[in-house]
Enzyme design. Structure first.
Site, PDB file in Angstrom:
ATOM      1  N   GLY A 115       2.284  -2.835  -9.441  1.00  0.00           N
ATOM      2  CA  GLY A 115       1.516  -1.850  -8.689  1.00  0.00           C
ATOM      3  C   GLY A 115       0.229  -1.545  -9.430  1.00  0.00           C
ATOM      4  CB  SER A 118       2.014  -2.886 -13.384  1.00  0.00           C
ATOM      5  OG  SER A 118       3.185  -2.127 -13.412  1.00  0.00           O
ATOM      6  CB  ILE A 140       8.927   1.444  -2.012  1.00  0.00           C
ATOM      7  CG1 ILE A 140       8.897   2.619  -3.001  1.00  0.00           C
ATOM      8  CG2 ILE A 140       9.996   0.440  -2.379  1.00  0.00           C
ATOM      9  CD1 ILE A 140      10.124   3.524  -2.892  1.00  0.00           C
ATOM     10  CG  ASP A 141       5.197   4.500  -4.190  1.00  0.00           C
ATOM     11  OD1 ASP A 141       6.337   4.723  -3.748  1.00  0.00           O
ATOM     12  OD2 ASP A 141       4.888   4.653  -5.382  1.00  0.00           O
TER      13      ASP A 141
END
Ligand code: F6P
Length: 360
Positions: A115, A118, A140-141
């Site tokens: 994401g 990272s 998932i966000d």
């Protein structure tokens, strides 16, 4: 030219990570004859001595991995190597150790599945250590810039929609208001999209500060119109119009999301007299079998990441845009946070249905 490439998963897991690893391994080995090295537990595997990594054999992907949640490589959402928390409470820059670990593997390029957090760390490491990096977006966000969808997002939406499908009949049987707390950090995509798909009456998202009075009024209106139940979806990081939010203290200090569902359930009951019940869906949203769309997206992005390396390009992120895979500068993806557009079509759809978003 034959290459050895590394792949790692970083940050919170989600469904579809194994499908990316599979696609990268199959395409890199079958199309180019490269070797793929799986690095374990994100950058932690490169910091460990001996370095934790193993060659990935295409044959191991014949069976279950396409369908399985989690990540066969393991991951971590802690331990930024630039500010690594040491057991004595100090914080140390251990980035050079990670880069040294990377060098021992003798790799030509790295595919980082992560994401925005990272990506920022991996990009810094790549600049410092001369690593050819390509990012694959997952979370998932669904809050990563430029890409329309990230791997894992539609599986989370499916889990929340399924939860609403389970909650509606029991709510109707018992004349109850059901509150469902969902993940997403500062982005309300999961709550909004699943709330619409699952027939929610109230959807509260971080991008739209809410008033308790608006929520209570909606519940009372539904009752006055003869409805004996209601469904409320609340994203974990919502804020009220005065900025107040419910957070949870961690052992060892620091606050994190979670807890707003129970708080809201009690308030709604107090203000409306309704019987409320609360479900906190938690990590159910992260695991499970990836949706067909997540498998397709993961596979398309994995193949594209290998192609970017084959073309000799790096510092890029593969992305889904306008029905196809593109690749963009990784820095642009990090810089453009993808929040819910509060004036956009999805919010319009919710409002058009009469769903209360807590502001009016
Ligand atoms: O970023 C993914 C996410 O699942 C968020 O939606 C959630 O707030 C967080 O990670 C939970 O993290 P952890 O697994 O550390 O509890």
């Amino acid at each position: 030219m034959s290459k050895r490439i590394g792949i790692l998963t970083s940050g919170g897991d989600c469904a579809g990570l194994n499908a990316v690893i599979r696609a990268v391994t199959l395409h890199a080995t079958a199309s180019f004859g490269w070797t793929v090295i799986g690095i374990e537990k994100g950058t932690a595997g490169l910091m460990a001595r001996p370095v934790q990594a193993r060659a990935l054999d295409p044959k191991q992907f014949d069976g279950l991995f396409l369908r399985r949640g989690g990540t066969i490589l393991g991951t971590t959402n802690k331990g930024d190597p630039f500010a690594f928390p040491m057991p004595d409470g100090s914080v140390l820059d251990r980035s050079e150790e990670v880069i040294e670990g990377w060098r021992t593997l003798g790799l030509d390029a790295l595919i980082g599945i992560g994401g925005d957090g990272s990506f920022a760390i991996l990009r810094r490491l790549a600049n410092q250590g001369g690593i050819e990096l390509v990012g694959v977006p997952k979370t998932i966000d669904n809050d990563i810039g430029i890409t329309e969808n990230s791997v894992g997002y539609t599986t989370a939406v499916a889990a929340v929609t399924d939860a609403l499908d389970h909650l509606q009949p029991t709510a109707a049987s018992h004349d109850r208001v059901m509150v469902l707390e969902v993940m997403g950090r500062d982005a309300g995509h999961i709550a909004l999209n699943a709330g619409i798909a699952g027939g929610a009456d109230v959807i509260l998202i971080p991008e739209i500060p809410y008033r308790l009075e608006a929520v209570a009024q909606k519940i009372l209106d539904l009752k006055r119109n003869g409805r004996n139940f209601a469904l409320i979806v609340v994203a974990e990081a919502v804020k009220m119009t005065d900025g107040a939010a419910v957070t949870r203290e961690h052992v060892g200090g620091g606050a994190t999301y979670g807890g707003v569902g129970h708080w809201l359930g009690a308030k709604v009951s107090e203000m409306t007299g309704a019987e409320t019940r609360v479900t906190v869906l938690g990590h159910i949203q992260r695991g499970g079998t990836p949706t067909p769309y997540d498998r397709f997206l993961a596979t398309s992005l994995g193949v594209a990441a290998v192609d970017v390396i084959a073309e000799g390009r790096s510092d890029r992120m593969v992305a889904w845009s306008n029905r196809r895979v593109i690749d963009v500068p990784l820095a642009d993806a990090i810089a453009h946070y993808h929040a819910v557009d509060v004036t956009g079509p999805v919010v319009h759809t919710a409002r058009a249905l009469g769903i209360c978003l807590g502001d009016i």
